[in-house]
Design a protein around this motif. Structure first.
Motif, short mmCIF file in Angstrom:
data_model
loop_
_atom_site.label_atom_id
_atom_site.label_comp_id
_atom_site.label_asym_id
_atom_site.label_seq_id
_atom_site.Cartn_x
_atom_site.Cartn_y
_atom_site.Cartn_z
N PHE A 46 0.87 -1.23 0.04
CA PHE A 46 0.01 0.14 -0.05
C PHE A 46 0.95 1.30 -0.01
CE2 PHE A 46 -2.17 3.28 2.30
CZ PHE A 46 -3.16 3.62 1.45
N VAL A 47 1.83 1.19 0.97
CA VAL A 47 2.76 2.42 1.01
C VAL A 47 3.41 2.52 -0.24
CG1 VAL A 47 4.65 3.20 2.07
CG2 VAL A 47 3.02 2.56 3.45
N LEU A 48 4.13 1.49 -0.87
CA LEU A 48 4.86 1.64 -2.10
C LEU A 48 3.92 1.95 -3.30
CD1 LEU A 48 7.15 -1.33 -1.77
CD2 LEU A 48 7.75 0.81 -1.63
N GLY A 49 2.70 1.49 -3.52
CA GLY A 49 1.66 1.84 -4.45
C GLY A 49 1.33 3.30 -4.32
N THR A 50 1.21 3.77 -3.02
CA THR A 50 1.05 5.32 -2.97
C THR A 50 2.14 6.04 -3.46
OG1 THR A 50 -0.34 4.73 -1.06
CG2 THR A 50 0.19 7.03 -1.39
N PHE A 51 3.26 5.91 -3.14
CA PHE A 51 4.25 6.65 -3.40
C PHE A 51 4.58 6.33 -5.11
CE2 PHE A 51 5.69 6.40 0.87
CZ PHE A 51 5.41 7.86 1.38
N TYR A 53 2.30 5.62 -7.27
CA TYR A 53 1.30 6.27 -7.95
C TYR A 53 1.69 7.80 -8.21
CZ TYR A 53 -3.47 7.99 -9.39
OH TYR A 53 -4.52 8.79 -9.73
N LYS A 54 1.92 8.45 -7.06
CA LYS A 54 2.12 9.95 -7.09
C LYS A 54 3.48 10.36 -8.16
CE LYS A 54 0.61 10.89 -2.48
NZ LYS A 54 0.92 11.48 -1.03
#
Length: 57
Positions: A46-51, A53-54
């Motif tokens: 989740f954390v890696l996907g969030t960063f 994606y940004k």
């Protein structure tokens, strides 16, 4: 991984009812370990996907 944790939790419940306390404890410990590993992997993704994606958008 969550499926395996659920299976081991059910196995622990059945073994506990049948009176196999040692095996039930082992199965329950294994289910807890698999559950927490799955939680850590989910949070990391989740954390890696969030960063990621940004950075992509």
């Amino acid at each position: 991984m969550l499926r395996a944790a659920l299976i081991f939790a059910i196995i622990a419940l059945v073994l506990g009812v049948l009176g196999f306390g040692g095996l039930a404890g082992f199965a329950w410990d294994l289910a807890k370990i698999l559950f927490w590993i799955a939680v850590v992997i989910a949070v990391a993704l989740f954390v890696l996907g969030t960063f990621v994606y940004k950075k992509v958008t």
